[in-house]
Design an enzyme around this catalytic site. Structure first.
Site, PDB file in Angstrom:
ATOM      1  N   CYS A   1      31.285  54.964  -2.794  1.00  0.00           N
ATOM      2  CA  CYS A   1      30.369  54.961  -3.980  1.00  0.00           C
ATOM      3  C   CYS A   1      30.139  53.474  -4.299  1.00  0.00           C
ATOM      4  CB  CYS A   1      31.159  55.848  -5.213  1.00  0.00           C
ATOM      5  SG  CYS A   1      31.931  57.442  -4.826  1.00  0.00           S
TER       6      CYS A   1
ATOM      7  N   CYS B   1      48.020  56.248 -13.901  1.00  0.00           N
ATOM      8  CA  CYS B   1      46.998  56.561 -12.988  1.00  0.00           C
ATOM      9  C   CYS B   1      47.400  56.198 -11.668  1.00  0.00           C
ATOM     10  CB  CYS B   1      45.909  55.425 -13.208  1.00  0.00           C
ATOM     11  SG  CYS B   1      44.375  55.535 -12.347  1.00  0.00           S
TER      12      CYS B   1
ATOM     13  N   CYS C   1      31.987  51.300  -7.090  1.00  0.00           N
ATOM     14  CA  CYS C   1      33.581  51.368  -7.083  1.00  0.00           C
ATOM     15  C   CYS C   1      33.771  50.318  -6.138  1.00  0.00           C
ATOM     16  CB  CYS C   1      33.922  52.704  -6.705  1.00  0.00           C
ATOM     17  SG  CYS C   1      35.800  52.928  -6.602  1.00  0.00           S
TER      18      CYS C   1
ATOM     19  N   CYS D   1      38.984  51.535 -14.443  1.00  0.00           N
ATOM     20  CA  CYS D   1      38.591  52.472 -13.423  1.00  0.00           C
ATOM     21  C   CYS D   1      37.754  51.902 -12.699  1.00  0.00           C
ATOM     22  CB  CYS D   1      37.504  53.623 -14.443  1.00  0.00           C
ATOM     23  SG  CYS D   1      38.362  54.588 -15.435  1.00  0.00           S
TER      24      CYS D   1
ATOM     25  N   GLU E   1      47.656  50.094  -5.553  1.00  0.00           N
ATOM     26  CA  GLU E   1      47.842  49.790  -6.764  1.00  0.00           C
ATOM     27  C   GLU E   1      48.121  51.103  -7.737  1.00  0.00           C
ATOM     28  OE1 GLU E   1      45.572  45.441  -7.290  1.00  0.00           O
ATOM     29  OE2 GLU E   1      44.212  47.264  -7.418  1.00  0.00           O
TER      30      GLU E   1
ATOM     31  N   CYS F   1      39.784  54.096   0.362  1.00  0.00           N
ATOM     32  CA  CYS F   1      38.836  55.395   0.122  1.00  0.00           C
ATOM     33  C   CYS F   1      38.085  55.313   1.420  1.00  0.00           C
ATOM     34  CB  CYS F   1      38.229  55.256  -0.905  1.00  0.00           C
ATOM     35  SG  CYS F   1      37.668  57.247  -1.438  1.00  0.00           S
TER      36      CYS F   1
HETATM   37  N1  SAH Z   1      38.157  59.262  -5.835  1.00  0.00           N
HETATM   38  C1  SAH Z   1      38.201  59.909  -7.280  1.00  0.00           C
HETATM   39  C2  SAH Z   1      39.148  59.266  -8.355  1.00  0.00           C
HETATM   40  C3  SAH Z   1      39.391  57.898  -8.184  1.00  0.00           C
HETATM   41  S1  SAH Z   1      38.032  57.054  -9.213  1.00  0.00           S
HETATM   42  C4  SAH Z   1      37.014  59.996  -7.759  1.00  0.00           C
HETATM   43  O1  SAH Z   1      35.889  59.609  -7.236  1.00  0.00           O
HETATM   44  O2  SAH Z   1      36.801  60.897  -8.821  1.00  0.00           O
HETATM   45  C5  SAH Z   1      38.321  57.545 -10.710  1.00  0.00           C
HETATM   46  C6  SAH Z   1      37.149  57.343 -11.633  1.00  0.00           C
HETATM   47  O3  SAH Z   1      36.604  56.164 -11.692  1.00  0.00           O
HETATM   48  C7  SAH Z   1      35.726  58.166 -11.137  1.00  0.00           C
HETATM   49  O4  SAH Z   1      35.113  58.978 -12.113  1.00  0.00           O
HETATM   50  C8  SAH Z   1      35.172  57.099 -10.670  1.00  0.00           C
HETATM   51  O5  SAH Z   1      33.740  57.597 -10.248  1.00  0.00           O
HETATM   52  C9  SAH Z   1      35.188  56.008 -11.488  1.00  0.00           C
HETATM   53  N2  SAH Z   1      34.841  54.768 -11.342  1.00  0.00           N
HETATM   54  C10 SAH Z   1      34.943  54.009 -10.167  1.00  0.00           C
HETATM   55  N3  SAH Z   1      34.225  52.745 -10.315  1.00  0.00           N
HETATM   56  C11 SAH Z   1      34.116  52.558 -11.728  1.00  0.00           C
HETATM   57  C12 SAH Z   1      33.603  51.471 -12.027  1.00  0.00           C
HETATM   58  N4  SAH Z   1      33.543  50.293 -11.460  1.00  0.00           N
HETATM   59  N5  SAH Z   1      33.561  51.392 -13.369  1.00  0.00           N
HETATM   60  C13 SAH Z   1      33.843  52.686 -14.015  1.00  0.00           C
HETATM   61  N6  SAH Z   1      34.311  53.701 -13.481  1.00  0.00           N
HETATM   62  C14 SAH Z   1      34.418  53.788 -12.076  1.00  0.00           C
HETATM   63 FE1  SF4 Z   2      36.572  56.651  -3.517  1.00  0.00          FE
HETATM   64 FE2  SF4 Z   2      35.759  55.048  -5.522  1.00  0.00          FE
HETATM   65 FE3  SF4 Z   2      34.100  57.038  -4.723  1.00  0.00          FE
HETATM   66 FE4  SF4 Z   2      36.502  57.770  -5.982  1.00  0.00          FE
HETATM   67  S1  SF4 Z   2      34.691  56.358  -6.816  1.00  0.00           S
HETATM   68  S2  SF4 Z   2      35.565  58.630  -4.009  1.00  0.00           S
HETATM   69  S3  SF4 Z   2      37.734  55.901  -4.939  1.00  0.00           S
HETATM   70  S4  SF4 Z   2      34.577  55.241  -3.535  1.00  0.00           S
END
Ligand code: SAH
Ligand code: SF4
Length: 410
Positions: free
Chosen positions: A151, A140, A154, A385, A127, A147
């Site tokens: 986290c 973006c 996420c 995000c 996406e 991934c």
């Molecule tokens: N993997 C990288 C980049 C992709 S995520 C990273 O983790 O930095 C981009 C941003 O969105 C990151 O700061 C991540 O922590 C945040 N993010 C992930 N899930 C989210 C959510 N459900 N709500 C708000 N931000 C989120």
């Molecule tokens: Fe991967 Fe989501 Fe963690 Fe970024 S925030 S490292 S995309 S699991």
């Protein structure tokens, strides 16, 4: 018969090292040196290669051509030879959703993957999200299908299939988005959507889509250098931000070999909490991560590191957390970006109340930091995000075997 599926949470998933290149490869994503090699293979004499590469870059990345036929400055013979051996294919837009706020989310199918005949196998998809504003338009971009990290807040982290994207597939997302937005010289912009009042629809790139960009370093680097090349797409490195969850050993290389802006997903001020939210913290704890940030090549007050902090209700959003955050970042040229948590189906957290976010933001602001709260964009289409998750799931071998066994006994 009940299926016993693997349910234990994985800390890190193994990336699938399978990339099926298209029978006829696309030139998109090749560096100038690789383009020169490709021309050499087609019989272009060495002394001519540099000039021919310059012409190709202009047509491909400045003009956005999708076929060789219209490359009028290239000889007919070379155009035919190029078309015989290569394409200018980019990922195909298979679905588009437009949010009420103008945000667009595209589901992109990657070229070269077969549909798959195995049970549960689907083409690989990622996406990509376009966020228009009054004066800028941000794209973006994803770095992986899924991934490997998990986290807990996420959505992408729950996706099982993981494959690194190639440089071509990363640049290809920018090309596909510019095609769709008519964002090439002389292009026609969409009449049904919001675009910025700028010369170009896409002015900024953030590597904040699916995946951890520093776990796919070479491809991300090669792609971003193409995006920044002044003769082509020409988006300045100051307008390109790479976001990492904290892959410490690669942070310095990102600075020296790419030179883009850095964003770090911090989200917690204590290791015990960060271990839970961002499991990679167990490998690279906060102090080690911040040391790498202090040493980020080129960091200065004019080139600050952005610290992302997702606001999770009653988890990390207290005034004490805010105070600890500013103490922690002391001495690092930093911006703090507060991100209201974006929920997704099955997520276990809630977004902090607005009052909490405002109070938190005030503490950060009083300590001298700009503390913009990232307005959630495209929430209605799950484009905000952390809400991205393509349908490219793949069943585990065990699940496939169980399904097959079930099909055979039915
Ligand atoms: N993997 C990288 C980049 C992709 S995520 C990273 O983790 O930095 C981009 C941003 O969105 C990151 O700061 C991540 O922590 C945040 N993010 C992930 N899930 C989210 C959510 N459900 N709500 C708000 N931000 C989120
Ligand atoms: Fe991967 Fe989501 Fe963690 Fe970024 S925030 S490292 S995309 S699991």
């Amino acid at each position: 018969m009940t299926l016993q599926l693997e349910t234990a949470p994985l800390v890190e998933k193994t990336p699938l090292e399978r990339y099926v290149a298209p029978a006829k490869p696309s030139l998109i994503g090749l560096s100038r040196a690789e383009l020169s090699q490709a021309l050499g293979m087609l019989g272009v004499p060495e002394p001519q290669c540099k000039m021919r590469v310059q012409q190709l870059c202009h047509w491909i990345y400045f003009r956005g051509l999708t076929d060789f036929e219209s490359m009028t400055s290239v000889s007919k013979e070379l155009r035919a030879a190029l078309a015989d051996h290569f394409t200018l294919e980019r990922p195909e837009v298979v679905a588009e959703q437009v949010s009420v706020d103008g945000t667009r989310k595209w589901l992109l199918r990657l070229p070269g993957e077969t549909q798959g005949t195995d049970i549960g196998e689907r083409p690989h998809e990622v996406e990509c999200v376009y966020i228009p504003d009054t004066e800028r338009g941000t794209l973006c971009v994803s770095s992986q299908v899924g991934c490997t990290l998990t986290c807990t807040f996420c959505h992408t982290g729950t996706q099982r299939l993981v494959r690194n994207l190639t440089a071509g597939e990363i640049v290809g997302q920018v090309m596909a988005a510019r095609d769709r937005l008519g964002d090439w010289p002389g292009g026609v912009r969409p009449s049904d959507g919001v675009v910025p009042m700028a010369e170009r629809c896409i002015t900024n790139i953030v590597m904040m889509g699916m995946g951890e960009p520093l776990y796919n370093f070479e491809a991300v680097r090669d792609a971003l250098l193409i995006v920044a090349d002044g003769d082509g797409i020409a988006i300045s490195k100051r307008r390109i931000t790479l976001s990492t969850s904290g892959v410490v050993p690669m942070i310095e290389r990102a600075g020296t070999e790419i030179g883009c802006m850095l964003a770090v997903s911090l989200h917690a001020v204590r290791d015990d909490l960060r271990n839970e939210l961002v499991p990679l913290n167990r490998k690279y704890p906060i102090a080690v991560l911040l040391e790498a940030c202090r040493n980020y090549p080129g960091v200065s007050n004019a080139k600050r590191i952005t610290f992302e902090y997702v606001m999770l209700k009653d988890v990390n959003d207290s005034i004490d957390d805010a105070k600890a955050l500013v103490r922690l970042l002391k001495g690092i040229p930093a911006k703090i970006n507060l991100i209201p948590f974006n929920p997704w189906p099955g997520s276990r957290y809630e977004c902090s109340d607005w009052e909490r976010i405002e109070n938190f933001s005030q503490v950060v602001f009083d300590a001298g930091y700009a503390s913009p709260v990232r307005t959630p964009r495209g929430r209605d289409i799950l484009a905000a995000c952390g809400q991205l998750k393509s349908a490219s799931e793949k069943l585990s071998a065990r699940e496939r075997m169980a399904l097959r066994a079930m099909a055979m006994t039915d």
